[in-house]
Design a protein around this motif. Structure first.
Motif, PDB file in Angstrom:
ATOM      1  N   ALA A 109     -76.093  21.012   5.156  1.00 14.45           N
ATOM      2  CA  ALA A 109     -75.868  22.211   6.565  1.00 14.45           C
ATOM      3  C   ALA A 109     -75.515  23.790   6.562  1.00 14.45           C
ATOM      4  O   ALA A 109     -75.551  24.181   5.493  1.00 14.45           O
ATOM      5  N   ILE A 110     -75.757  23.950   7.447  1.00 13.34           N
ATOM      6  CA  ILE A 110     -75.720  26.054   7.404  1.00 13.34           C
ATOM      7  C   ILE A 110     -74.578  26.083   8.191  1.00 13.34           C
ATOM      8  O   ILE A 110     -74.313  25.612   9.847  1.00 13.34           O
ATOM      9  N   SER A 111     -73.739  27.382   7.959  1.00 12.26           N
ATOM     10  CA  SER A 111     -72.785  27.799   8.683  1.00 12.26           C
ATOM     11  C   SER A 111     -73.265  28.609  10.377  1.00 12.26           C
ATOM     12  O   SER A 111     -74.278  29.273  10.264  1.00 12.26           O
ATOM     13  N   ASP A 112     -72.383  28.667  10.970  1.00 13.36           N
ATOM     14  CA  ASP A 112     -72.550  29.524  12.085  1.00 13.36           C
ATOM     15  C   ASP A 112     -72.605  30.176  12.660  1.00 13.36           C
ATOM     16  O   ASP A 112     -73.897  31.052  13.119  1.00 13.36           O
ATOM     17  N   ASP A 113     -72.536  31.415  11.425  1.00  9.29           N
ATOM     18  CA  ASP A 113     -73.372  32.322  10.863  1.00  9.29           C
ATOM     19  C   ASP A 113     -74.352  32.662  10.135  1.00  9.29           C
ATOM     20  O   ASP A 113     -75.122  33.467   9.866  1.00  9.29           O
ATOM     21  N   GLY A 114     -75.270  31.336   9.641  1.00  6.48           N
ATOM     22  CA  GLY A 114     -76.370  31.473   8.914  1.00  6.48           C
ATOM     23  C   GLY A 114     -76.204  32.212   7.718  1.00  6.48           C
ATOM     24  O   GLY A 114     -77.526  32.747   6.654  1.00  6.48           O
ATOM     25  N   THR A 115     -74.923  32.335   6.952  1.00  4.77           N
ATOM     26  CA  THR A 115     -74.584  33.108   5.398  1.00  4.77           C
ATOM     27  C   THR A 115     -74.286  32.022   4.954  1.00  4.77           C
ATOM     28  O   THR A 115     -75.038  32.108   3.622  1.00  4.77           O
ATOM     29  N   LEU A 116     -74.207  30.341   4.789  1.00  7.32           N
ATOM     30  CA  LEU A 116     -73.512  29.729   4.086  1.00  7.32           C
ATOM     31  C   LEU A 116     -74.259  28.273   4.329  1.00  7.32           C
ATOM     32  O   LEU A 116     -74.374  28.107   5.689  1.00  7.32           O
ATOM     33  N   ILE A 117     -75.065  28.088   3.151  1.00  5.85           N
ATOM     34  CA  ILE A 117     -76.071  26.332   3.429  1.00  5.85           C
ATOM     35  C   ILE A 117     -74.575  25.794   1.822  1.00  5.85           C
ATOM     36  O   ILE A 117     -74.112  25.701   1.260  1.00  5.85           O
ATOM     37  N   ALA A 118     -74.124  24.405   2.854  1.00  9.34           N
ATOM     38  CA  ALA A 118     -73.552  23.525   2.174  1.00  9.34           C
ATOM     39  C   ALA A 118     -74.174  22.289   1.259  1.00  9.34           C
ATOM     40  O   ALA A 118     -74.962  21.563   2.222  1.00  9.34           O
ATOM     41  N   ALA A 119     -73.886  21.813   0.511  1.00  9.93           N
ATOM     42  CA  ALA A 119     -75.067  20.810   0.105  1.00  9.93           C
ATOM     43  C   ALA A 119     -73.909  19.136  -0.158  1.00  9.93           C
ATOM     44  O   ALA A 119     -72.649  19.424  -0.727  1.00  9.93           O
ATOM     45  N   SER A 120     -74.276  18.013   0.208  1.00 10.55           N
ATOM     46  CA  SER A 120     -73.330  17.039   0.062  1.00 10.55           C
ATOM     47  C   SER A 120     -73.970  16.408  -1.144  1.00 10.55           C
ATOM     48  O   SER A 120     -75.257  15.911  -0.910  1.00 10.55           O
ATOM     49  N   ASN A 121     -72.910  15.630  -1.986  1.00  4.47           N
ATOM     50  CA  ASN A 121     -73.452  15.345  -3.642  1.00  4.47           C
ATOM     51  C   ASN A 121     -73.345  13.921  -3.420  1.00  4.47           C
ATOM     52  O   ASN A 121     -71.653  13.700  -2.791  1.00  4.47           O
ATOM     53  N   TYR A 122     -73.563  12.953  -3.817  1.00  2.00           N
ATOM     54  CA  TYR A 122     -73.133  11.646  -4.527  1.00  2.00           C
ATOM     55  C   TYR A 122     -72.439  11.593  -5.633  1.00  2.00           C
ATOM     56  O   TYR A 122     -71.519  11.015  -6.248  1.00  2.00           O
ATOM     57  N   GLU A 123     -73.545  13.074  -6.768  1.00  2.00           N
ATOM     58  CA  GLU A 123     -73.425  12.489  -8.473  1.00  2.00           C
ATOM     59  C   GLU A 123     -73.556  14.581  -8.168  1.00  2.00           C
ATOM     60  O   GLU A 123     -74.589  14.636  -8.904  1.00  2.00           O
ATOM     61  N   PRO A 124     -72.539  14.999  -9.350  1.00  2.00           N
ATOM     62  CA  PRO A 124     -71.440  14.804  -8.667  1.00  2.00           C
ATOM     63  C   PRO A 124     -70.796  14.567  -7.879  1.00  2.00           C
ATOM     64  O   PRO A 124     -71.074  15.942  -6.451  1.00  2.00           O
ATOM     65  N   GLY A 125     -70.035  13.532  -6.929  1.00  2.00           N
ATOM     66  CA  GLY A 125     -68.793  13.625  -5.397  1.00  2.00           C
ATOM     67  C   GLY A 125     -68.503  14.550  -5.145  1.00  2.00           C
ATOM     68  O   GLY A 125     -67.603  15.020  -5.852  1.00  2.00           O
ATOM     69  N   GLY A 126     -68.864  15.995  -3.743  1.00  2.00           N
ATOM     70  CA  GLY A 126     -68.431  16.839  -3.466  1.00  2.00           C
ATOM     71  C   GLY A 126     -69.330  17.704  -2.616  1.00  2.00           C
ATOM     72  O   GLY A 126     -70.589  17.905  -2.301  1.00  2.00           O
ATOM     73  N   VAL A 127     -68.710  18.293  -2.263  1.00  2.00           N
ATOM     74  CA  VAL A 127     -69.942  19.686  -1.239  1.00  2.00           C
ATOM     75  C   VAL A 127     -69.899  21.024  -2.149  1.00  2.00           C
ATOM     76  O   VAL A 127     -68.570  22.083  -2.597  1.00  2.00           O
ATOM     77  N   ARG A 128     -71.075  22.131  -2.224  1.00  2.31           N
ATOM     78  CA  ARG A 128     -71.334  23.054  -3.114  1.00  2.31           C
ATOM     79  C   ARG A 128     -71.673  23.485  -1.906  1.00  2.31           C
ATOM     80  O   ARG A 128     -73.282  23.258  -1.010  1.00  2.31           O
ATOM     81  N   VAL A 129     -71.002  24.419  -2.135  1.00  2.00           N
ATOM     82  CA  VAL A 129     -71.574  25.837  -0.839  1.00  2.00           C
ATOM     83  C   VAL A 129     -72.239  26.343  -1.307  1.00  2.00           C
ATOM     84  O   VAL A 129     -72.148  27.793  -1.887  1.00  2.00           O
ATOM     85  N   PHE A 130     -73.312  27.232  -0.551  1.00  2.00           N
ATOM     86  CA  PHE A 130     -73.903  28.448  -1.267  1.00  2.00           C
ATOM     87  C   PHE A 130     -74.507  29.606  -0.213  1.00  2.00           C
ATOM     88  O   PHE A 130     -74.226  29.528   1.081  1.00  2.00           O
ATOM     89  N   ASP A 131     -74.501  30.929  -1.484  1.00  2.00           N
ATOM     90  CA  ASP A 131     -75.047  32.158  -0.002  1.00  2.00           C
ATOM     91  C   ASP A 131     -76.363  32.017   0.426  1.00  2.00           C
ATOM     92  O   ASP A 131     -77.501  31.492  -0.545  1.00  2.00           O
ATOM     93  N   ALA A 132     -76.832  31.943   1.553  1.00  2.00           N
ATOM     94  CA  ALA A 132     -77.793  31.195   2.494  1.00  2.00           C
ATOM     95  C   ALA A 132     -79.159  32.377   2.258  1.00  2.00           C
ATOM     96  O   ALA A 132     -80.437  31.706   1.737  1.00  2.00           O
ATOM     97  N   ALA A 133     -79.088  33.748   1.560  1.00  2.00           N
ATOM     98  CA  ALA A 133     -79.537  34.505   1.036  1.00  2.00           C
ATOM     99  C   ALA A 133     -80.337  34.463   0.015  1.00  2.00           C
ATOM    100  O   ALA A 133     -81.350  34.556  -1.337  1.00  2.00           O
ATOM    101  N   THR A 134     -79.085  34.524  -1.134  1.00  2.00           N
ATOM    102  CA  THR A 134     -79.798  34.046  -2.827  1.00  2.00           C
ATOM    103  C   THR A 134     -79.951  32.833  -3.266  1.00  2.00           C
ATOM    104  O   THR A 134     -80.023  32.252  -4.366  1.00  2.00           O
ATOM    105  N   LEU A 135     -79.299  31.863  -2.767  1.00  2.00           N
ATOM    106  CA  LEU A 135     -78.650  30.349  -3.056  1.00  2.00           C
ATOM    107  C   LEU A 135     -78.038  30.317  -4.146  1.00  2.00           C
ATOM    108  O   LEU A 135     -77.947  29.401  -4.861  1.00  2.00           O
ATOM    109  N   ASP A 136     -77.266  31.398  -4.431  1.00  2.00           N
ATOM    110  CA  ASP A 136     -76.240  31.733  -5.585  1.00  2.00           C
ATOM    111  C   ASP A 136     -74.833  31.016  -5.029  1.00  2.00           C
ATOM    112  O   ASP A 136     -74.333  30.894  -4.324  1.00  2.00           O
ATOM    113  N   LEU A 137     -74.168  30.384  -6.055  1.00  2.00           N
ATOM    114  CA  LEU A 137     -72.927  29.269  -5.886  1.00  2.00           C
ATOM    115  C   LEU A 137     -72.185  30.049  -4.953  1.00  2.00           C
ATOM    116  O   LEU A 137     -71.068  31.054  -5.695  1.00  2.00           O
TER     117      LEU A 137
END
Lengths: 403, 112
Positions: A121-149
């Protein structure tokens, strides 16, 4: 102009044309894209699931512009778009997160963010990208410009680590997702910056398999695999109180085998009711959008996978799980009757409407094509060849909550 | 021949006969059907187990992970599903020979 000069300028013109032809013939995606300014509002991507590539297409001209390769395992892939509709963020099965430049037809950035992933998903302000994972289970959020964690939210519960599903954006820089193993829904609030405040709601039901958020960002609805019914969370409520709905449906009946899990997506609102695929039952369920009471059911051709409302809400298009996946049925939301049915080809995987609903784009995996239909007459308007196509995502999704 | 060895020989030849029988049971799967089954495994089983079979909502079913499993045990999971789990019974869609073919296919190192 004197004669020799005229001849010279003529020669120069011919020479320039030849040069331009040679150059354009040798251009790659990026150079070809630079030939003139254009918008991206009618562009989109098609996932080619077996080859790790995506097609960038022009939905107005109904043609493929570029094939972008090197995206890894896209056998279960989805995409969200930047606010300027220039970039698609593609979430691959293997944990790859790829930022695709629609104008250049190239990969702008790519990271391997997990071992096994299911969507984002992408945050409403467009700055964060969140990815949903099975392995390892959880969500990781990235900077939309750089894809840095930016943040890592492991889905740890009393039973260990859980697979996460049903990740959506909610207004106010929030992400909402559910834990398949734990039966919980978590809300990660990034309003305060890069450190999220996580609210955990337990007991939402056994094995939530997917979820959607309504277009206004108010209701999060999780489908349950492990029991009958769904759970609704009204994000306007305080305190938050998950509410079970449709828990009576199917009571006491044996479930039919589910050869592919249904998908819930924010397109399901059809007028004043939701169309939701039943699980283990060949039915589409109709739910009142205000009360969340069941208002009816429509018997359909097989286990529904997507029940997608045309943007005006008058029709819902449904595709099906294996072995009934060669068929599309169209249901009239008014009468809840099936008004059209046809077989676009083997393995119909996804349906995407143009933003105002004049056309529907349908991927036919084993037909190696995306078929384009008039969304009112069902007449075929065009076709784009693609290798094992699955998801179709139009850039206009950039401006829809939950997509 | 001392009797333990004779017994072992007998057991081995019985096992060999059984594996031949299993092979015979899988024989009705034509080359064309085998290609369809391979596609089914990659794409349709793949909706839960991943196209590379490394897992998704369903578990990893690569040859490495399944190593040591009996083909007949895998075939019976394929045919009858796993109670209380999303693994559906494929018996309405697959014959026993086809399920055994899939079990053998999974146990061979067919990755990626």
């Amino acid at each position: 102009m004197t004669k020799p000069l005229k001849l010279l300028s003529g020669l120069i013109a011919v020479f320039a044309t030849v040069i331009a032809t040679v150059i354009s013939a040798s251009l790659g995606n990026a150079e070809r894209a630079a030939t003139g300014p254009r918008g991206t509002g009618d562009l989109g991507i098609i996932i080619e699931r077996a080859t790790g590539s995506v097609l960038v297409f022009d939905s107005s001209e109904r043609r493929m512009l570029y094939r972008v390769e090197g995206l890894g395992d896209l056998s279960h892939a989805s995409a969200v778009f930047s606010r300027d509709e220039r970039f698609a963020y593609v979430f691959g099965r293997d944990g790859g997160l790829t930022k695709v430049d629609l104008l250049a037809g190239s990969i702008a950035r790519r990271v391997m963010q997990a071992g096994n992933s299911i969507g984002g998903a992408i945050s409403d302000d467009g700055t964060l990208i969140a990815a949903s994972n099975y392995e390892p289970g959880g969500v990781r959020v990235f900077d939309a410009a750089t894809l840095d964690l930016v943040a890592d939210i492991p889905a740890i519960w009393s039973g260990g680590s859980s697979k996460t599903i049903g990740l959506v954006d909610a207004p106010g820089r929030r992400f909402v997702f559910s834990l398949w193993d734990a039966g919980e829904t978590w809300i990660a609030d990034f309003a305060g910056g890069s450190k999220p405040v996580v609210t955990k709601l337990a007991g939402i039901g056994r094995n939530p398999y997917d979820a959607l958020i309504t277009g206004n960002g108010r209701h999060y609805i999780a489908g349950l695999y492990g029991e009958d019914g769904l759970t609704v969370i009204d994000l306007w409520q305080s305190p938050l109180a998950p509410r079970r709905i449709l828990s009576e449906y199917g009571r006491g009946e044996a479930k039919l085998p589910v050869y592919k899990m249904p998908h819930l997506e924010g397109w399901a609102l059809a007028g004043d009711r939701f169309a939701l695929p039943a699980v283990g039952r060949h039915e589409v369920l109709w739910v009142d959008a205000r009360t969340f009471d069941e208002v009816g059911r429509t018997k359909v051709h097989g286990q529904p996978v997507f029940a997608v409302a045309r943007p005006d809400g008058r029709h819902v298009w449904v595709n099906f799980a294996h072995p009934d996946n060669d068929t599309i049925q169209v249901i009239d939301t008014h009468s809840r009757a099936i008004v059209a049915e046809w077989k676009p080809g083997p393995a119909v995987l996804h349906i995407e409407f143009t933003p105002r609903g004049h056309e529907a784009w349908v991927s036919v995996r084993d037909g190696n094509a995306v078929e384009i239909y008039d969304a009112r007459t069902f007449e075929k308007k065009g076709r784009i060849e693609a290798q094992s196509p699955s998801g179709i995502f139009l850039a206009a999704r950039a401006h829809r909550t939950g997509l | 021949m001392p009797s333990p060895i004779r017994w072992m020989n007998a057991a081995l030849s019985a096992a060999f006969a059984m594996s031949m029988a299993a092979g015979a049971a899988a024989e009705p799967v034509s080359e064309r059907r085998a290609a369809e089954l391979e596609r089914l495994v990659r794409h349709d089983c793949g909706s839960c187990h991943g196209m590379t079979l490394k897992g998704g909502l369903g578990p990893d079913i690569t040859a490495r992970r399944l190593a040591g499993s009996e083909p007949s045990a895998l075939a019976s999971i394929i045919l009858d599903g796993v109670p209380e789990k999303p693994m559906p019974p494929w018996r309405p869609l697959l014959s026993e020979a086809e399920a055994l073919w899939i079990a053998d296919y999974l146990l061979k190192d067919a990755s990626p």
